[in-house]
Design an enzyme around this catalytic site. Structure first.
Site, PDB file in Angstrom:
ATOM      1  CB  CYS A 192     -70.573 -53.076  35.927  1.00 50.64           C
ATOM      2  SG  CYS A 192     -72.089 -53.205  34.979  1.00 50.64           S
TER       3      CYS A 192
ATOM      4  CG  HIS B  56     -67.060 -53.749  33.426  1.00 54.68           C
ATOM      5  ND1 HIS B  56     -67.688 -54.974  33.464  1.00 54.68           N
ATOM      6  CD2 HIS B  56     -68.019 -52.836  33.134  1.00 54.68           C
ATOM      7  CE1 HIS B  56     -68.972 -54.803  33.206  1.00 54.68           C
ATOM      8  NE2 HIS B  56     -69.200 -53.518  33.001  1.00 54.68           N
TER       9      HIS B  56
ATOM     10  CG  ASN C 126     -71.761 -54.983  30.730  1.00 55.69           C
ATOM     11  OD1 ASN C 126     -71.467 -55.622  31.737  1.00 55.69           O
ATOM     12  ND2 ASN C 126     -71.954 -53.677  30.752  1.00 55.69           N
TER      13      ASN C 126
HETATM   14  N1  COA Z   1     -78.546 -50.801  16.645  1.00 55.77           N
HETATM   15  C1  COA Z   1     -78.569 -49.832  15.727  1.00 55.77           C
HETATM   16  N2  COA Z   1     -78.585 -48.541  16.049  1.00 55.77           N
HETATM   17  C2  COA Z   1     -78.588 -48.201  17.355  1.00 55.77           C
HETATM   18  C3  COA Z   1     -78.569 -49.186  18.356  1.00 55.77           C
HETATM   19  C4  COA Z   1     -78.557 -50.516  17.948  1.00 55.77           C
HETATM   20  N3  COA Z   1     -78.531 -51.528  18.845  1.00 55.77           N
HETATM   21  N4  COA Z   1     -78.565 -48.574  19.554  1.00 55.77           N
HETATM   22  C5  COA Z   1     -78.571 -47.250  19.316  1.00 55.77           C
HETATM   23  N5  COA Z   1     -78.600 -47.027  17.981  1.00 55.77           N
HETATM   24  C6  COA Z   1     -78.619 -45.747  17.288  1.00 55.77           C
HETATM   25  C7  COA Z   1     -79.019 -44.625  18.197  1.00 55.77           C
HETATM   26  O1  COA Z   1     -80.435 -44.559  18.282  1.00 55.77           O
HETATM   27  C8  COA Z   1     -78.436 -43.432  17.486  1.00 55.77           C
HETATM   28  O2  COA Z   1     -79.308 -43.047  16.447  1.00 55.77           O
HETATM   29  P1  COA Z   1     -79.720 -41.506  16.261  1.00 55.77           P
HETATM   30  O3  COA Z   1     -78.405 -40.788  16.062  1.00 55.77           O
HETATM   31  O4  COA Z   1     -80.593 -41.563  15.093  1.00 55.77           O
HETATM   32  O5  COA Z   1     -80.383 -41.172  17.548  1.00 55.77           O
HETATM   33  C9  COA Z   1     -77.179 -43.985  16.813  1.00 55.77           C
HETATM   34  O6  COA Z   1     -77.323 -45.416  16.851  1.00 55.77           O
HETATM   35  C10 COA Z   1     -75.874 -43.584  17.448  1.00 55.77           C
HETATM   36  O7  COA Z   1     -75.997 -43.691  18.831  1.00 55.77           O
HETATM   37  P2  COA Z   1     -74.833 -43.230  19.764  1.00 55.77           P
HETATM   38  O8  COA Z   1     -75.373 -43.203  21.139  1.00 55.77           O
HETATM   39  O9  COA Z   1     -74.120 -42.027  19.251  1.00 55.77           O
HETATM   40  O10 COA Z   1     -73.817 -44.421  19.613  1.00 55.77           O
HETATM   41  P3  COA Z   1     -72.495 -44.591  20.394  1.00 55.77           P
HETATM   42  O11 COA Z   1     -71.373 -44.569  19.459  1.00 55.77           O
HETATM   43  O12 COA Z   1     -72.418 -43.706  21.598  1.00 55.77           O
HETATM   44  O13 COA Z   1     -72.650 -46.055  20.969  1.00 55.77           O
HETATM   45  C11 COA Z   1     -73.192 -47.225  22.973  1.00 55.77           C
HETATM   46  C12 COA Z   1     -73.715 -46.387  21.825  1.00 55.77           C
HETATM   47  C13 COA Z   1     -74.357 -47.597  23.891  1.00 55.77           C
HETATM   48  C14 COA Z   1     -72.569 -48.462  22.424  1.00 55.77           C
HETATM   49  C15 COA Z   1     -72.122 -46.398  23.756  1.00 55.77           C
HETATM   50  O14 COA Z   1     -72.657 -45.139  24.076  1.00 55.77           O
HETATM   51  C16 COA Z   1     -71.685 -47.069  25.001  1.00 55.77           C
HETATM   52  O15 COA Z   1     -71.061 -48.109  24.973  1.00 55.77           O
HETATM   53  N6  COA Z   1     -71.934 -46.471  26.186  1.00 55.77           N
HETATM   54  C17 COA Z   1     -71.546 -47.056  27.435  1.00 55.77           C
HETATM   55  C18 COA Z   1     -72.476 -48.166  27.772  1.00 55.77           C
HETATM   56  C19 COA Z   1     -72.009 -49.042  28.881  1.00 55.77           C
HETATM   57  O16 COA Z   1     -70.857 -49.387  28.966  1.00 55.77           O
HETATM   58  N7  COA Z   1     -72.944 -49.422  29.762  1.00 55.77           N
HETATM   59  C20 COA Z   1     -72.708 -50.328  30.802  1.00 55.77           C
HETATM   60  C21 COA Z   1     -71.940 -49.710  31.900  1.00 55.77           C
HETATM   61  S1  COA Z   1     -71.510 -50.858  33.119  1.00 55.77           S
END
Ligand code: COA
Length: 311
Positions: A112, A236, A266
């Site tokens: 990215c 980004h 993204n």
């Molecule tokens: N819908 C519903 N629930 C979901 C889900 C979805 N699409 N994806 C994950 N969950 C669940 C998880 O399984 C977790 O459940 P659990 O607690 O029972 O295991 C819960 O939601 C919370 O997950 P968590 O990881 O704490 O959420 P978060 O607030 O960290 O948000 C992301 C998750 C992925 C949005 C966040 O971590 C993020 O944006 N990370 C960076 C990703 C990124 O930018 N990647 C590209 C880089 S270039």
């Protein structure tokens, strides 16, 4: 006269995949996606449309916008992690389709942050006087490496392409500062494995909320400016919460940051040039504005540029 951006362009596929559509595919819901990521919908390319096709559309626009002819381009750099084939490269396919007969061509792989790596590489060739016009493209068909059964990742990504022409610009305009970095030790947090994107969301989040604000501030300081001087931020477009961290660090108002993440998700290396092209088109970015572009991605990689906008 220093290197700057002389033209921008973008392309996104017409097909829209909404959060509601995703509710029918995986165990997720619109509210979760919107509150955790800021994404409302994303674009998905048809089966017969590949990365080079999207790169071509965005590039054509950028070249027109730069008011040059394809034959004048000296070098084409395409940042992508979803090339149509490992070779010939997307940049070579693009060179042929554009009729950029003089241009050297290579792909850049920095996930990215790829577009930032491309712009900063292009700047070196312009500053040394070796080349006059470098076409830098970020183009991705992430839908082909998305695991549509994995709710942790499939809600995040979309397809698209953005492009910019880098060349000499007038007066004191142009790229004032840049930062590039990598941390291979964090590679395991975001990778392509068994053909699909695999991600440790929490670790990537922690890295991104630290790196994006830090790099943004670094390029402002390196340009000899302070955060009050920043007119517009193009981060980004991965997650609105990560983007907000960068915006808060620079202390700039909400309407001074590009937020196309809600429409396109993204799009990896394409996200910054798409967001920039839209900000220029809407008039949010104007001549002589000081603009910060900042990205991060798998690798881990990151990059930022501070530039005074205008030809
Ligand atoms: N819908 C519903 N629930 C979901 C889900 C979805 N699409 N994806 C994950 N969950 C669940 C998880 O399984 C977790 O459940 P659990 O607690 O029972 O295991 C819960 O939601 C919370 O997950 P968590 O990881 O704490 O959420 P978060 O607030 O960290 O948000 C992301 C998750 C992925 C949005 C966040 O971590 C993020 O944006 N990370 C960076 C990703 C990124 O930018 N990647 C590209 C880089 S270039």
């Amino acid at each position: 006269m220093s290197a700057g951006i002389t033209g921008v362009g973008k392309y996104v596929p017409e097909r829209i995949l909404t959060n509601q559509d995703l509710e029918k595919i995986v165990d997720t819901n619109d509210e979760w996606i919107r509150t955790r990521t800021g994404i409302e919908e994303r674009r998905i390319a048809d089966d017969d449309v590949d990365t080079a096709d999207m790169a071509y559309q965005a590039s054509k626009q950028a070249i027109e916008n730069a008011e040059i002819k394809p034959e004048e381009i000296d070098l084409i750099l395409v940042a992508t992690v979803t090339p149509d084939k490992s070779f010939p490269t997307v940049s070579c396919m693009l060179q042929e389709r554009l009729g950029a007969t003089k241009a050297a061509a290579m792909d850049i792989s920095a996930a990215c942050a790829g577009f930032m790596y491309g712009v900063i590489t292009a700047k070196q060739f312009i500053d040394t006087g070796v080349y006059k016009h470098v076409l830098v493209v970020g183009a991705e068909k992430l839908s082909k490496i998305t695991d549509w059964k994995d709710r942790n990742t499939c809600v995040l990504f979309g397809d698209g392409a953005g492009a910019a022409v880098i060349g000499k610009v007038s007066g004191d305009r142009g790229i004032k500062s840049f930062e590039l970095g990598a941390d291979g030790a964090g590679g395991k947090y975001l990778q392509q494995k068994d053909n699909y994107i695999q991600m440790n969301g929490r670790e990537v989040f922690k890295f991104a909320v630290r790196q994006m604000p830090e790099s943004s501030l670094n390029v402002v300081k390196q340009a000899g400016l302070s955060k009050e001087d920043v007119d517009y931020l193009v981060p980004h477009q991965a997650n609105i919460r990560i983007m907000e961290a960068a915006r808060n660090k620079l202390d700039i108002p909400v309407d001074k940051m590009a937020t196309s993440v809600k429409k396109y998700g993204n799009t990896s290396s394409a996200s910054i040039p798409i967001a920039l092209a839209e900000a220029v088109e809407s008039g949010d970015v104007k001549d002589d504005d000081f603009v910060v572009l900042v990205g991060f991605g798998g690798g881990l990689t990151w990059g930022a540029v501070g530039l005074k906008w205008g030809k």
